[in-house]
Design an enzyme around this catalytic site. Structure first.
Site, short mmCIF file in Angstrom:
data_model
loop_
_atom_site.label_atom_id
_atom_site.label_comp_id
_atom_site.label_asym_id
_atom_site.label_seq_id
_atom_site.Cartn_x
_atom_site.Cartn_y
_atom_site.Cartn_z
N LYS A 189 2.60 1.13 -5.77
CA LYS A 189 3.24 2.15 -6.60
C LYS A 189 2.24 3.25 -6.97
O LYS A 189 1.02 3.10 -6.82
CB LYS A 189 3.82 1.51 -7.86
CG LYS A 189 4.90 0.46 -7.56
CD LYS A 189 6.10 1.06 -6.88
CE LYS A 189 7.27 0.11 -6.75
NZ LYS A 189 7.08 -0.97 -5.76
C1 LIG Z 1 13.27 -0.35 -6.82
C2 LIG Z 1 12.35 -1.49 -7.14
N1 LIG Z 1 12.62 -2.26 -8.20
C3 LIG Z 1 11.82 -3.28 -8.55
C4 LIG Z 1 10.68 -3.58 -7.84
C5 LIG Z 1 9.84 -4.77 -8.22
O1 LIG Z 1 8.57 -4.44 -8.67
P1 LIG Z 1 7.37 -5.50 -8.52
O2 LIG Z 1 6.97 -5.56 -7.09
O3 LIG Z 1 6.30 -4.94 -9.41
O4 LIG Z 1 7.87 -6.81 -9.03
C6 LIG Z 1 10.35 -2.80 -6.72
C7 LIG Z 1 9.12 -3.10 -5.94
O5 LIG Z 1 8.90 -2.67 -4.85
C8 LIG Z 1 11.20 -1.72 -6.36
O6 LIG Z 1 10.95 -0.96 -5.29
#
Ligand SMILES: Cc1ncc(COP(=O)(O)O)c(C=O)c1O
Length: 367
Positions: A189
């Protein structure tokens, strides 16, 4: 075809100079505090909130738990329906299911790729408890319209803002809309803490409940106030985040520049189309849509042969995951776009010349 010597991946983590992270590590080593809402986590919450323009942020261990806790903190009637988008990462859907709610999919707008606000009201029933849209690729949803629909029907709004740090709408952080926003600080990110997430709540009592939920349910008085979990961010993760936070304005400017470069080269291809982005989109991804899946597959394999690893993101449309949502409604726009969208490499250390070479490769394949 421009062939690359070293593999070019779709993304690479943004990393502050190591000695700047080390300075924080020395503080951890000196204090012996590794976790449990330590001083660096508190500092990260404060500094991220100030940079974003929100009052408070609850730092957690990843973006998926950020969504789960956001849903849980609102105390919604269990088993209710949560309206969401099919064009997202699996974590949006799995969080709804994990928390015991029924996802109801509303198709996306084919231009913005966000949930189509015009279709939301028709999906609201007396079982609807919340709307959970996603700011896809950092392109903000129509937050004012969605918040108004939710207020009219007395349902909550939880934004999956995993892609949306650094985005402002009407001069305000996009994270300040809705009842709660959940973001991700995953290594891929824009702002990364390696693994991590952040939750921003409008209501101070929800913020308080989130802090209890992430710490086994303990409240400030050290009594158990609710069924909690362990979703704490560690001091090491906060240290990486604090070091990276200093560079966020430069990172945003860099993304915008490289996004513009790709767009300038590829706009000349009539068979390609692009997400319609708001001026405040953080340009954290460069998605490109081909005419059909066969063309996408042709481009993707030619890029791989040139040592470039683009990513089919998001694919498939999550309403198609039959093993976890067998009776989900069909979403023809999302399913179509998911079949022919590809994210091209975009990250800080990718050189402008490399962007040009990748874009030229895409042009060469599609002719
Ligand atoms: C749209 C979206 N929501 C939630 C997440 C989940 O985040 P994390 O990987 O930090 O758990 C992601 C991760 O790629 C995502 O792209």
């Amino acid at each position: 075809m421009n062939k690359f010597e070293k593999p070019i991946y779709v993304t690479m983590p943004t990393l502050a100079p190591l000695h700047e992270v080390d300075a924080y590590m020395e503080r951890i080593w000196a204090s012996g505090i590794m976790t449990h809402n330590g001083p660096l986590v508190q500092q990260f919450e404060k500094d991220f909130s100030a940079w974003s323009g929100v009052d408070k942020t609850v730092a957690v261990c990843n973006g998926t738990l950020a969504i789960q806790l956001a849903i849980r903190a609102l105390g919604l009637p269990k088993g209710g329906e949560i309206i969401t988008t099919p064009f997202t990462f699996i974590a949006t859907l799995s969080s709804i299911l994990y928390e015991g709610y029924k996802p109801v999919f509303v198709d996306i707008d084919s231009d913005t790729l966000d949930i189509d606000p015009k279709k939301i009201e028709a999906a609201i029933t007396d079982r609807t408890v919340a709307i959970l849209p996603v700011h896809v690729f950092g392109n903000p949803c129509d937050v004012e319209v969605i918040d108004d629909i939710a207020a009219k029907h007395g349902v909550k709004v939880i934004y999956d803002a995993a892609h949306a740090v650094g985005v402002k709408v009407n001069g305000k952080s996009v994270l300040s809309y809705g009842d709660v926003s959940a973001t991700s600080f995953h290594a891929t990110k824009l702002l990364n803490t390696s693994e991590g997430g952040g939750i921003i709540a409008r209501d101070p009592s929800v913020d308080e409940r989130l802090r209890e939920l992430r710490f086994f349910g303990y409240n400030k008085e050290k009594d158990v106030a609710c069924v909690g979990t362990n979703a704490k961010m560690t001091e090491v993760n906060a240290a990486i985040g604090l070091a990276n936070l200093k560079y966020m304005d430069a990172i945003l400017a860099d993304r915008r520049e490289k996004y513009g470069l790709y767009k300038a080269i590829l706009s000349g291809c009539p068979s390609l189309s692009f997400q319609k982005i708001a001026p405040s989109c953080n340009c954290s991804y460069f998605p490109v849509m081909f005419e059909d899946e066969a063309t996408l597959l042709r481009v993707d394999s030619a890029l791989k042969a040139a040592n470039v690893y683009a990513r089919r993101y998001f694919w498939p449309s999550v309403n198609k995951y039959r093993s976890i949502c067998a009776d989900a409604e069909g979403c023809p726009i999302s399913e179509d776009i998911a079949s022919r969208i590809l994210c091209l490499p975009l990250y800080r250390t990718l050189a402008g010349d490399e962007v040009r070479m990748i874009a030229d490769n895409v042009k060469e394949v599609i002719g």
